[in-house]
Design a protein around this motif. Structure first.
Motif, PDB file in Angstrom:
ATOM      1  N   PHE A   1     -50.727  15.988 -14.955  1.00  0.00           N
ATOM      2  CA  PHE A   1     -50.015  17.250 -14.777  1.00  0.00           C
ATOM      3  C   PHE A   1     -50.967  18.385 -14.435  1.00  0.00           C
ATOM      4  CE2 PHE A   1     -46.597  14.845 -16.463  1.00  0.00           C
ATOM      5  CZ  PHE A   1     -45.442  15.491 -16.055  1.00  0.00           C
ATOM      6  N   PHE A   2     -52.201  18.311 -14.924  1.00  0.00           N
ATOM      7  CA  PHE A   2     -53.196  19.302 -14.528  1.00  0.00           C
ATOM      8  C   PHE A   2     -53.437  19.239 -13.018  1.00  0.00           C
ATOM      9  CE2 PHE A   2     -57.525  20.348 -13.366  1.00  0.00           C
ATOM     10  CZ  PHE A   2     -57.711  21.596 -13.942  1.00  0.00           C
ATOM     11  N   VAL A   3     -53.626  18.029 -12.504  1.00  0.00           N
ATOM     12  CA  VAL A   3     -53.853  17.862 -11.071  1.00  0.00           C
ATOM     13  C   VAL A   3     -52.632  18.348 -10.289  1.00  0.00           C
ATOM     14  CG1 VAL A   3     -54.213  16.168  -9.231  1.00  0.00           C
ATOM     15  CG2 VAL A   3     -55.502  15.983 -11.364  1.00  0.00           C
ATOM     16  N   ALA A   4     -51.436  18.045 -10.801  1.00  0.00           N
ATOM     17  CA  ALA A   4     -50.215  18.502 -10.122  1.00  0.00           C
ATOM     18  C   ALA A   4     -50.175  20.024 -10.053  1.00  0.00           C
ATOM     19  CB  ALA A   4     -48.989  17.957 -10.840  1.00  0.00           C
ATOM     20  N   GLY A   5     -50.517  20.684 -11.162  1.00  0.00           N
ATOM     21  CA  GLY A   5     -50.535  22.145 -11.168  1.00  0.00           C
ATOM     22  C   GLY A   5     -51.580  22.715 -10.236  1.00  0.00           C
ATOM     23  N   SER A   6     -52.742  22.053 -10.167  1.00  0.00           N
ATOM     24  CA  SER A   6     -53.822  22.549  -9.307  1.00  0.00           C
ATOM     25  C   SER A   6     -53.536  22.328  -7.828  1.00  0.00           C
ATOM     26  CB  SER A   6     -55.148  21.860  -9.677  1.00  0.00           C
ATOM     27  OG  SER A   6     -55.128  20.489  -9.317  1.00  0.00           O
TER      28      SER A   6
END
Length: 393
Positions: A67-72
């Motif tokens: 989810f961090f990668v998705a947000g970034s």
């Protein structure tokens, strides 16, 4: 020694080898092999590996990193104008349809869980597929990115408000407090002088300092801790952490940003995220579905529900002038869901409002969507007519 500690990493290494070996005949996302290999090695088939507290913790970190990668990866420009409005409107239609269907199947709190699960989009799963296909900078990729952003952030808000163990009023107040603190973090990331920070990041890219990676994990753990402290879903904090990091790096040169992103992707897609998907397969209760044929027969119906509840509304966000090949591809990618389904059904089971058997059905449907829909979507995307190809330039 617990066998899962070496079986899961071994399967994570095997998955890309299988994907590459078959790529000359058919392009299949690596996540497909990670899930299937996990199921094969799990208690329901070969029994090589089983649940593990340590590996489960790593898998949760992998989910947070997903989810961090998705947000970034969110392109805020894609959320503006027609595409953003249609993506948001499409998700509102999805949540309304999902809640209605959930209420028809299981009136009560379980209806919320089913509705939230069906209105999600696996942005973190879809983005690598778009990246590998060179679609990240096309109108098609922008539309799918907007659909995925709304389809992950919206369900996270719904989980935090409706499934946080509070009444609606206090839950909304806590959500507003988180939004205020997250907004403060985003404001600081915009206001902070980036020149000196970027220079320091560059000077440590190839040293043991690795300042950029340390900052990433600081932001991630801080917002995860805030989410847990406020009794919100930790994935909401992970998603916002990715947004904050993207804003911090907004003024970096393309070369420097690529260098940092490659390191983050190495830690994410080379280590933590594969562990999450393989371990999801290991812990999947296939035996429960096989022992009760009626449940096994319901799995394709979940896939159909995802296509109707999430896929059809996602087509509204297709670029202007898009042909049917493109719209269908967008709908299929929008209906691809798994991480939110895993998270929300786990909350439902732990709180006692969702039957574990229903969790297996929903998760199996999500796995089936990841196994099938992206492959079909990209095959249809590759079969565009010359007129449709020209519309995406």
């Amino acid at each position: 020694m617990d066998a899962v500690l070496w079986v899961v990493p071994l399967l994570a290494v095997t998955a890309p080898l299988l994907a590459r070996g078959l790529s000359r005949w058919v392009s299949i996302p690596i996540v497909v092999f990670e899930l299937l290999l996990g199921i094969m090695a799990g208690p329901s088939v070969l029994g090589w590996a089983g649940p593990s507290l340590f590996m489960g913790t790593l898998a949760q970190l992998g989910l947070a990193m997903l989810f961090f990668v998705a947000g970034s990866e969110i392109d805020f420009a894609s959320l503006k104008g027609r595409t953003g409005r249609n993506a948001t409107f499409g998700w509102l239609l999805s949540i309304a349809m999902g809640l209605l269907l959930g209420w028809l199947l299981a009136p009560g709190a379980a209806a919320v869980i089913i509705g939230v699960a069906l209105c999600s989009t696996a942005l973190g799963t879809v983005l690598p597929i778009l990246r590998d296909a060179g679609e990240m900078r096309t109108p098609f990729g922008a539309a799918v990115g907007a659909i995925g952003a709304v389809g992950e952030f919206g369900p996270l808000l719904a989980i935090s408000i409706f499934l946080g163990g509070r009444d609606l009023g206090p839950a909304t107040a806590v959500m507003a407090l988180f939004a205020l603190l997250a907004g403060l973090a985003i404001w600081l990331s915009i206001r902070i002088p980036t020149g000196a920070m970027h220079r320091f990041i560059n000077s440590t890219l190839h040293t043991s300092g690795q300042f950029a990676i340390r900052v990433v994990f600081l932001i991630l753990t801080a917002l995860l801790a805030l989410s847990l402290f406020l009794r919100l879903d930790m994935l909401l904090g992970a998603f916002v952490a990715g947004v904050v990091w993207r804003l911090l790096m907004r003024d970096a040169s393309e070369h420097d940003r690529h260098a940092v992103e490659s390191k983050i992707e190495g830690a994410a897609f080379g280590f933590l995220i594969p562990l999450f998907f393989v371990y999801t397969g290991v812990t999947f209760d296939l035996a429960a579905l096989i022992e009760r044929p009626i449940l096994f027969a319901m799995v394709p119906l979940v896939l159909v529900a995802l296509l109707v509840v999430r896929g059809l509304p996602s087509m509204l966000a297709a670029p202007a002038g898009a042909g049917w090949h493109e719209r269908i591809s967008i709908g299929l990618l929008g209906a691809t869901g798994l991480p939110i389904i895993v998270a929300v059904t786990a909350i439902g089971v732990s709180s006692g409002v969702l039957d574990p058997a229903m969790q297996s059905v929903l998760v199996a449907g999500g796995m089936l969507s990841v196994l099938i829909l992206p492959v079909i979507a990209m095959a249809i995307r590759g079969a565009r007519t010359p007129v449709e190809q020209g519309s995406t330039l």
